[in-house]
Write a protein that holds these residues in place. Sequence first.
Motif, mmCIF file in Angstrom:
data_model
loop_
_atom_site.group_PDB
_atom_site.id
_atom_site.type_symbol
_atom_site.label_atom_id
_atom_site.label_comp_id
_atom_site.label_asym_id
_atom_site.label_seq_id
_atom_site.Cartn_x
_atom_site.Cartn_y
_atom_site.Cartn_z
ATOM 1 N N CYS A 222 42.013 47.931 37.034
ATOM 2 C CA CYS A 222 43.065 48.928 36.828
ATOM 3 C C CYS A 222 43.645 49.139 38.259
ATOM 4 C CB CYS A 222 42.376 50.225 36.358
ATOM 5 S SG CYS A 222 42.029 50.196 34.704
ATOM 6 N N PHE A 225 46.078 46.296 38.957
ATOM 7 C CA PHE A 225 47.227 46.422 38.390
ATOM 8 C C PHE A 225 48.006 47.225 39.050
ATOM 9 C CE2 PHE A 225 49.713 48.801 34.902
ATOM 10 C CZ PHE A 225 50.528 48.177 34.644
ATOM 11 N N CYS A 366 52.366 53.315 33.002
ATOM 12 C CA CYS A 366 51.147 52.431 32.709
ATOM 13 C C CYS A 366 50.381 52.310 34.093
ATOM 14 C CB CYS A 366 51.562 50.825 32.501
ATOM 15 S SG CYS A 366 52.132 50.666 30.964
ATOM 16 N N ALA A 370 46.497 53.585 34.643
ATOM 17 C CA ALA A 370 45.685 52.660 35.241
ATOM 18 C C ALA A 370 44.957 53.799 36.218
ATOM 19 C CB ALA A 370 46.241 51.479 36.015
#
Length: 502
Positions: A222, A225, A366, A370
Amino acid sequence: MEIPRQAEMVELVPNGKHLEGLLPVGVSTTNTQRAEDPQHCAEGKGFLQKSSSKEPHFTDFEGKTSFGMSVFNLSNAIMGSGILGLAYAMANTGIILFLFLLTAVALLSSYSIHLLLKSSGIVGIRAYEQLGYRAFGTPGKLAAALAITLQNIGAMSSYLYIIKSELPLVIQTFLNLEKPTSVWYMDGNYLVILVSVTIILPLALMRQLGYLGYSSGFSLSCMVFFLIAVIYKKFQVPCPLAHNLANATGNLSHMVVLEKAQLQDEPEAAAFCSPSYFTLNSQTAYTIPIMAFAFVCHPEVLPIYTELKDPSKKKMQHISNLSIAVMYVMYFLAALFGYLTFYDGVESELLHTYSKVDPFDVLILCVRVAVLIAVTLTVPIVLFPVRRAIQQMLFQNQEFSWLRHVIIATGLLTCINLLVIFAPNILGIFGIIGATSAPCLIFIFPAIFYFRIMPTEKEPARSIPKILALCFAAVGFLLMTMSLSFIIIDWVSGTSQHGGHH
Ligand SMILES: NC(=O)C[C@H](N)C(=O)O
């Protein structure tokens, strides 16, 4: 002060295991009494020499966690809310000074793990509190346990605080609502409790850290990302943002994003959007505490070492160096691209700055999810050493009990929840705690414990490793005094802009 003898070592309950399996095969309790005697001290008792290699072999606990999982766990312990403050730190130091300081803190952090591992080799049991006990008796043990408890409760509160403030915004964006409503699922307090009960508590109840390797791996992906999104956003978000030009740290609430072209010709804009390489201002003082906080993982190192399969000091140092190196690169990139997106307009919490650009942007949404997942999955890892410290302080000689294990975890989580729900302002206090406990755990304790634990027959007080260790402690002490005085000056003059998460 009389240095406690090894007798205490065998009473320790590493990861809940008691006595059985704690002593080396064929070594009686009386034999373990003189670990500091050089002739008895093949890196301390509690070891068996492996017949084929010279590497000492711990027998205090039969670890089963692989190298890779241990790297995941340690990296997860390092990575937390600290990453969100680094772009701000870079804005207040400039790129070059930041890189220099980050490198220094990473190297010092690795050296301090080296000291911890070496000392634990002498003591024979891999617990921070026990190093304190061997070095300074009960006060040393209590100081270590207290620093671990304060530091990790501070870190966990900051993670839960992120959940409390970010999760309602994420849900609001998912539901496409312009304004927050008063329904329960948009109330940060309920959401923190829900996440704590459904995700954090079950993971925190695991008996061993090794089981958390998978969740740690997921948490790290995560964050990868997050990093990719930060890099991508640098090329997408226009510079300067309208409000940044007006006031780099001013009111951001009614900000309008202007097209790059509109402001490109203006000299002010060009000046604002060029990076600085070396800066010093009143906020520069926070850089070291922010970085020190970001690299704290020391309470977790020895528990992870305890569970390592075929443990050796060298292997654990590799795990630590690898984790620190990976985090160092991620920290630098996140800080660099976060800074190059907003320059001096970056806030002390990077996520906030993005949500001011466009709170409904899908990618930002997003990214927030994350980061939320990553910090949620870090809580159980950070809770583990606190539970161990409490056990060491209150129930040292007792057998593992599931009831106690569950009660301590639930009690700790309840306290942190209450703190985050009812006293979020108290998080400022953690600025002080962070400025005290982080330098203690990274610099001062490993160095002075090492100095006391390493037998003078092996390394005289004036040997280079010991002098280095003392210098290391002095650096820590200096940093602690500096950060504390800056924070107090900031408080007194009422100019604090520092975010609540460190
Ligand atoms: N583990 C901790 O104490 C803090 C962690 N290094 C962070 O950045 O959040």
